[in-house]
Write an enzyme that holds these catalytic residues in place. Structure first.
Site, short mmCIF file in Angstrom:
data_model
loop_
_atom_site.label_atom_id
_atom_site.label_comp_id
_atom_site.label_asym_id
_atom_site.label_seq_id
_atom_site.Cartn_x
_atom_site.Cartn_y
_atom_site.Cartn_z
CG ASP A 42 -2.10 0.88 1.11
OD1 ASP A 42 -2.28 1.48 0.03
OD2 ASP A 42 -2.86 1.00 2.09
CG ASN A 92 -7.77 -1.96 -5.94
OD1 ASN A 92 -6.88 -2.78 -5.74
ND2 ASN A 92 -8.02 -0.97 -5.09
C1 FPP Z 1 -1.32 0.36 -3.43
O1 FPP Z 1 -1.06 1.65 -3.71
C2 FPP Z 1 -1.05 -0.60 -4.46
C3 FPP Z 1 -1.94 -1.15 -5.35
C4 FPP Z 1 -3.29 -0.72 -5.64
C5 FPP Z 1 -1.58 -2.36 -6.06
C6 FPP Z 1 -0.61 -2.24 -7.15
C7 FPP Z 1 0.66 -2.83 -6.77
C8 FPP Z 1 1.72 -2.76 -7.52
C9 FPP Z 1 1.69 -2.06 -8.83
C10 FPP Z 1 3.01 -3.35 -7.07
C11 FPP Z 1 3.23 -4.79 -7.42
C12 FPP Z 1 2.76 -5.27 -8.70
C13 FPP Z 1 3.02 -6.47 -9.26
C14 FPP Z 1 2.53 -6.70 -10.62
C15 FPP Z 1 3.77 -7.55 -8.62
P1 FPP Z 1 -2.27 2.66 -3.73
O2 FPP Z 1 -2.54 3.02 -5.13
O3 FPP Z 1 -3.43 2.10 -2.97
O4 FPP Z 1 -1.62 3.86 -2.93
P2 FPP Z 1 -2.36 4.98 -2.10
O5 FPP Z 1 -3.14 4.29 -1.02
O6 FPP Z 1 -1.23 5.79 -1.58
O7 FPP Z 1 -3.23 5.72 -3.06
#
Ligand code: FPP
Length: 233
Positions: A13, A61
């Site tokens: 996260d 998501n």
């Molecule tokens: C959280 O950050 C992460 C995600 C929604 C998932 C995506 C994860 C990755 C791209 C890393 C690993 C990927 C792979 C393919 C192994 P957020 O967008 O929720 O951050 P925020 O809470 O700060 O907005």
């Protein structure tokens, strides 16, 4: 370290906030996040972790802007396309948990294909939770079980946790011993609700794109100091 967790699960996260703090687009945070995921896969495999589960996309998501959703799908596709060989060389087995149904065809095919390709590997298992929701998983398992009873005459009496666990996406995978969540949020967000029952929890304020091998070791050290009693004394 004398006590290495068999199964580590991670809620990655903070990609968006990491980017925001730097005045960058959220996509930069996600791209950096993929690099970190790779680093942690390597660190975990080196340290003797047997299963590493990464939560990459939740069923919730989908409510993000279309562009970001598409970007996350492509990012995963490119990750699988570009790193396949590296993971193969590391003898890593890959498995996806989540609903494949609503994913774009190019991605679900790739996931299927990669899972099959690495099925015979005997090293660490990387479980990718993608289009995953914990409640959905339990409902899907209940549905599969009901169907099994109706169609195949599976016995409905004597259903125990182990048998029910066999209907979950994680069938055959041991429950996580340690859950890590980055970015300072302290909630489960519908992640592995069944499997986390006795799991040790580790929260860190570090955003995922900054969570490197050193931070991972710190989490494992914290785990090694815990006393697990599983409800006993
Ligand atoms: C959280 O950050 C992460 C995600 C929604 C998932 C995506 C994860 C990755 C791209 C890393 C690993 C990927 C792979 C393919 C192994 P957020 O967008 O929720 O951050 P925020 O809470 O700060 O907005």
């Amino acid at each position: 370290m004398d006590k290495i967790p068999t199964h580590v699960a991670i809620i990655m996260d903070g990609n968006g906030r990491w980017a925001g703090e730097r005045g960058l687009a959220r996509s930069h945070g996600h791209r950096q996040g993929v690099k970190r995921a790779e680093e942690i896969i390597n660190a975990a495999s080196r340290m003797g972790v047997k299963v590493l589960t990464l939560f990459a996309f939740s069923t919730e998501n989908w409510s993000r802007p279309k562009r970001e959703v598409g970007m996350l799908m492509r990012l995963l596709y490119n990750f699988l396309a570009g790193r396949a060989e590296k993971l193969q060389n590391r003898n890593i087995r890959f498995r996806m948990i989540g609903r494949k149904e609503n994913l774009p065809r190019y991605l679900s095919d790739k996931l299927e294909n990669f899972q099959a390709k690495t099925a015979g590997n005997t090293g660490m298992t990387v479980v990718l939770a993608f289009n995953y929701g914990g409640r959905q998983e339990i409902m899907d398992a209940a549905g599969k079980y009901a169907l099994d009873v109706l169609k195949n005459g599976a016995v409905s009496s004597g259903l125990d946790e182990e048998r029910f666990g066999g209907y979950l996406y994680t069938s055959g995978i041991p429950d996580p011993d340690l859950l890590i969540r980055t970015s300072g949020e302290m909630r489960l967000s519908n992640f592995m609700l069944w499997q986390l029952s006795y799991c040790e929890l580790y929260f860190t304020k570090t955003f995922w794109p900054d969570f490197g091998a050193k931070e991972f070791e710190k989490a494992l050290k914290s785990y090694a100091l815990r006393q697990r009693r599983f409800g006993s004394l």
